[in-house]
Design a protein around this motif. Sequence first.
Motif, PDB file in Angstrom:
ATOM      1  N   UNK A 133       2.716   6.391  45.029  1.00 41.74           N
ATOM      2  CA  UNK A 133       1.369   5.853  44.607  1.00 41.74           C
ATOM      3  C   UNK A 133       0.208   6.835  44.803  1.00 41.74           C
ATOM      4  N   UNK A 134       0.389   7.501  45.969  1.00 41.93           N
ATOM      5  CA  UNK A 134      -0.467   8.728  46.597  1.00 41.93           C
ATOM      6  C   UNK A 134      -0.442  10.010  45.590  1.00 41.93           C
ATOM      7  N   UNK A 135       0.761  10.384  45.092  1.00 42.58           N
ATOM      8  CA  UNK A 135       0.552  11.208  44.081  1.00 42.58           C
ATOM      9  C   UNK A 135       0.027  10.935  42.803  1.00 42.58           C
ATOM     10  N   UNK A 136       0.464   9.835  42.173  1.00 42.31           N
ATOM     11  CA  UNK A 136      -0.065   9.275  40.892  1.00 42.31           C
ATOM     12  C   UNK A 136      -1.679   9.194  40.891  1.00 42.31           C
ATOM     13  N   UNK A 137      -2.250   9.219  42.213  1.00 47.30           N
ATOM     14  CA  UNK A 137      -3.704   9.088  42.325  1.00 47.30           C
ATOM     15  C   UNK A 137      -4.383  10.198  42.897  1.00 47.30           C
ATOM     16  N   UNK A 138      -3.451  11.434  42.605  1.00 47.40           N
ATOM     17  CA  UNK A 138      -4.304  12.974  43.364  1.00 47.40           C
ATOM     18  C   UNK A 138      -4.004  13.079  44.727  1.00 47.40           C
ATOM     19  N   UNK A 139      -3.415  12.335  45.565  1.00 50.60           N
ATOM     20  CA  UNK A 139      -3.286  12.606  46.830  1.00 50.60           C
ATOM     21  C   UNK A 139      -1.996  13.242  47.274  1.00 50.60           C
ATOM     22  N   UNK A 140      -2.242  14.548  47.640  1.00 49.67           N
ATOM     23  CA  UNK A 140      -0.932  15.293  47.874  1.00 49.67           C
ATOM     24  C   UNK A 140      -0.791  15.593  49.346  1.00 49.67           C
TER      25      UNK A 140
END
Length: 140
Positions: A133-140
């Motif tokens: 979910x984080x990756x899909x929302x630009x959180x890496x």
Amino acid sequence: MKRYSKLLAIAAVALAVAFVVYLRRPSPAVVAQAGPPIVAVKVPALSAEEQKGEVAYRAYCTRCHGEDGAGQDGVAPPLVHPIYEPNHHGDQAFLLAAMNGARAHHWPFGDMPPVEGVKPADVADIVTYVRALQRANGIY
């Protein structure tokens, strides 16, 4: 002796009031429905492993952290948020918080209690889902 009787009567009334207040407190299930999502979360197509984590998330985390890690205003923070990116809160931090609880330090929601019944393998699955979910929302 009258003095002690008055004190005893006052203590009994105070105890009765405290007991009534305790019984009338909202249940955790009611409190967990207190607020709307804090952030909007884009949900990606999930792999089989991530779907397994979604199932565990829904069983153990949704009640407080909301649908898809969006948080709940007045209840618990969003997990899909830069504060929880992997370099700031690593996977082990999620495990420790779930197993032992966590002291409030980034948000004004109070301390997080340990998650009843969750196993380390469940937390690993949950982290897999939250990281997707984080990756899909630009959180890496």
